[in-house]
Design an enzyme around this catalytic site. Structure first.
Site, PDB file in Angstrom:
ATOM      1  N   LYS A   1      51.350  52.671  35.315  1.00 52.57           N
ATOM      2  CA  LYS A   1      50.226  53.588  35.056  1.00 52.57           C
ATOM      3  C   LYS A   1      50.669  54.784  34.222  1.00 52.57           C
ATOM      4  CE  LYS A   1      46.830  51.451  37.146  1.00 52.57           C
ATOM      5  NZ  LYS A   1      45.947  50.613  36.317  1.00 52.57           N
TER       6      LYS A   1
ATOM      7  N   TYR B   1      53.226  52.138  45.948  1.00 54.32           N
ATOM      8  CA  TYR B   1      52.628  51.924  44.624  1.00 54.32           C
ATOM      9  C   TYR B   1      53.713  51.529  43.608  1.00 54.32           C
ATOM     10  CZ  TYR B   1      48.738  52.301  41.332  1.00 54.32           C
ATOM     11  OH  TYR B   1      47.747  52.029  40.418  1.00 54.32           O
TER      12      TYR B   1
HETATM   13  O1  0WD Z   1      41.864  51.709  44.347  1.00 55.45           O
HETATM   14  C1  0WD Z   1      41.649  51.023  43.351  1.00 55.45           C
HETATM   15  N1  0WD Z   1      41.107  49.828  43.453  1.00 55.45           N
HETATM   16  C2  0WD Z   1      41.987  51.582  42.017  1.00 55.45           C
HETATM   17  C3  0WD Z   1      42.075  50.756  40.917  1.00 55.45           C
HETATM   18  C4  0WD Z   1      42.256  53.025  41.911  1.00 55.45           C
HETATM   19  C5  0WD Z   1      42.552  53.479  40.590  1.00 55.45           C
HETATM   20  C6  0WD Z   1      42.651  52.609  39.530  1.00 55.45           C
HETATM   21  N2  0WD Z   1      42.427  51.264  39.716  1.00 55.45           N
HETATM   22  C7  0WD Z   1      42.570  50.401  38.545  1.00 55.45           C
HETATM   23  C8  0WD Z   1      43.455  49.192  38.706  1.00 55.45           C
HETATM   24  O2  0WD Z   1      44.817  49.522  38.668  1.00 55.45           O
HETATM   25  C9  0WD Z   1      43.009  48.379  37.508  1.00 55.45           C
HETATM   26  O3  0WD Z   1      43.613  48.885  36.323  1.00 55.45           O
HETATM   27  O4  0WD Z   1      41.334  49.880  38.176  1.00 55.45           O
HETATM   28  C10 0WD Z   1      41.518  48.668  37.452  1.00 55.45           C
HETATM   29  C11 0WD Z   1      40.614  47.609  38.067  1.00 55.45           C
HETATM   30  O5  0WD Z   1      41.046  47.303  39.366  1.00 55.45           O
HETATM   31  P1  0WD Z   1      40.081  46.884  40.566  1.00 55.45           P
HETATM   32  O6  0WD Z   1      38.686  46.821  40.122  1.00 55.45           O
HETATM   33  O7  0WD Z   1      40.459  47.740  41.697  1.00 55.45           O
HETATM   34  O8  0WD Z   1      40.630  45.442  40.942  1.00 55.45           O
HETATM   35  P2  0WD Z   1      40.194  43.921  40.622  1.00 55.45           P
HETATM   36  O9  0WD Z   1      38.777  43.698  40.967  1.00 55.45           O
HETATM   37  O10 0WD Z   1      41.206  43.073  41.323  1.00 55.45           O
HETATM   38  O11 0WD Z   1      40.374  43.809  39.059  1.00 55.45           O
HETATM   39  C12 0WD Z   1      41.615  43.784  38.413  1.00 55.45           C
HETATM   40  C13 0WD Z   1      41.651  42.545  37.558  1.00 55.45           C
HETATM   41  C14 0WD Z   1      42.213  41.238  38.065  1.00 55.45           C
HETATM   42  O12 0WD Z   1      41.907  40.914  39.218  1.00 55.45           O
HETATM   43  P3  0WD Z   1      42.770  39.836  40.121  1.00 55.45           P
HETATM   44  O13 0WD Z   1      42.341  40.324  41.429  1.00 55.45           O
HETATM   45  O14 0WD Z   1      42.239  38.524  39.686  1.00 55.45           O
HETATM   46  O15 0WD Z   1      44.264  40.004  39.894  1.00 55.45           O
HETATM   47  O16 0WD Z   1      42.550  42.605  36.499  1.00 55.45           O
HETATM   48  C15 0WD Z   1      42.468  41.324  35.886  1.00 55.45           C
HETATM   49  C16 0WD Z   1      41.901  40.378  36.865  1.00 55.45           C
HETATM   50  O17 0WD Z   1      40.600  40.033  36.603  1.00 55.45           O
HETATM   51  N3  0WD Z   1      43.728  40.767  35.495  1.00 55.45           N
HETATM   52  C17 0WD Z   1      43.901  40.193  34.301  1.00 55.45           C
HETATM   53  N4  0WD Z   1      43.047  40.056  33.263  1.00 55.45           N
HETATM   54  C18 0WD Z   1      43.510  39.405  32.181  1.00 55.45           C
HETATM   55  N5  0WD Z   1      44.754  38.896  32.108  1.00 55.45           N
HETATM   56  C19 0WD Z   1      45.202  39.699  34.300  1.00 55.45           C
HETATM   57  C20 0WD Z   1      45.618  39.038  33.131  1.00 55.45           C
HETATM   58  N6  0WD Z   1      46.857  38.525  33.008  1.00 55.45           N
HETATM   59  N7  0WD Z   1      45.794  39.986  35.494  1.00 55.45           N
HETATM   60  C21 0WD Z   1      44.878  40.638  36.217  1.00 55.45           C
END
Ligand code: 0WD
Length: 256
Positions: free
Chosen positions: A163, A156
């Site tokens: 975080k 991580y």
């Molecule tokens: O296990 C997990 N999936 C966990 C996620 C466990 C605990 C927390 N999280 C958190 C993540 O760290 C994040 O903060 O939840 C949040 C959402 O994550 P997610 O739903 O797991 O992942 P995803 O569907 O990939 O959404 C994150 C998105 C990006 O996705 P991509 O895959 O395109 O990198 O964050 C956005 C983007 O849509 N993102 C941005 N948005 C605006 N500007 C940017 C940016 N520069 N970079 C990434």
């Protein structure tokens, strides 16, 4: 009447239908909220625009959170369309894939700065612009974090540091906007198979361990997070701010 009836919610971080932000959008819709979604770039737009249509979102706007101009433009549009807002969801994180595996010593200066900018500073950047639109409306800001910001998990790495900064920003922001009646909280979610998780080395090993050891003996779902998000964004949680709320099947309470 839904728990969020009449509330206007701006949600950042839908990338596809597996995104935590998408489950939150669906739950908010079900509870009567009006929605605005944003997308990070044109590749993501192809998936987010149809989803926004499905959710009946009033607005779908581009926003790369590295850009102050993009952030300002989003809240200008929100102000024009709604004249204010009640809920902000920050569900965004990014780090170089090479720095989400192996040793933490592989972290570079550039990779550190980018992970901190996109995954931590962006919450401050968004709240700065959203706060005036939320003033006096019992507004709620919600961010997504992971236990890797409090304890060390394999791979991580730099995201754990980002975080930790995000979680402390939640507390400072809660103090900064509290006098205007706005609350700021985060959900610390257990591991979920999403695009972001696919970038973290050894994700399956972590998820398997949680399912075996957590009090509930299972991994959580996106809907589990969305349920807590509804509560924290609703007036049921009107006395709750600066809180990091675990939705992790209880994994964080286990010592051995
Ligand atoms: O296990 C997990 N999936 C966990 C996620 C466990 C605990 C927390 N999280 C958190 C993540 O760290 C994040 O903060 O939840 C949040 C959402 O994550 P997610 O739903 O797991 O992942 P995803 O569907 O990939 O959404 C994150 C998105 C990006 O996705 P991509 O895959 O395109 O990198 O964050 C956005 C983007 O849509 N993102 C941005 N948005 C605006 N500007 C940017 C940016 N520069 N970079 C990434």
């Amino acid at each position: 009447m839904g728990l969020l009836a009449g509330k206007k919610a701006v949600i950042f971080g839908v990338a596809n239908e597996k995104s935590i932000a998408w489950a939150i959008a669906e739950a908010f819709k079900r509870e009567g909220a009006e929605l605005a979604l944003t997308y990070a770039n044109e590749t993501v737009a192809k998936r987010v625009i149809p989803l926004a249509g499905e959710a009946g979102a009033d607005l779908v706007l581009p926003c790369d959170v590295r850009s102050d101009a993009d952030i300002k433009a989003v809240f200008n549009e929100v102000d024009k369309a709604w004249g204010g807002m009640d809920i902000l969801v920050h569900s965004i994180a990014f780090a170089n894939k090479e720095e989400l595996k192996g040793s933490f010593l592989n972290t570079t200066r550039e990779g550190f700065a980018m992970a901190m900018d996109i995954s931590s500073y962006s919450l401050i950047g968004l709240v700065k612009e959203a706060a005036p639109l939320m003033e006096g409306r019992e507004g709620s800001v919600l961010a997504m974090t992971y236990y890797g910001g409090q304890r060390v998990f394999p791979s991580y790495n730099v995201m754990g540091v980002a975080k930790a900064a995000l979680e402390m920003s939640v507390r400072y922001l809660a103090e900064a906007v509290g006098p205007a009646g706005t609350r700021v909280n985060a959900i610390s979610a257990g591991p979920l198979k999403t695009l972001a998780a696919a970038g973290v080395g050894g994700f399956n090993q972590i998820a398997g361990h949680v399912a075996e050891k957590a009090p509930l003996r299972r991994n959580i779902t996106q809907e589990d997070v969305a349920g807590a998000a509804v509560y924290l964004s609703s007036s049921l949680a009107r006395g709750v701010t600066g809180e990091i709320h675990f939705v992790d099947s209880g994994y964080n309470i286990i010592g051995l």
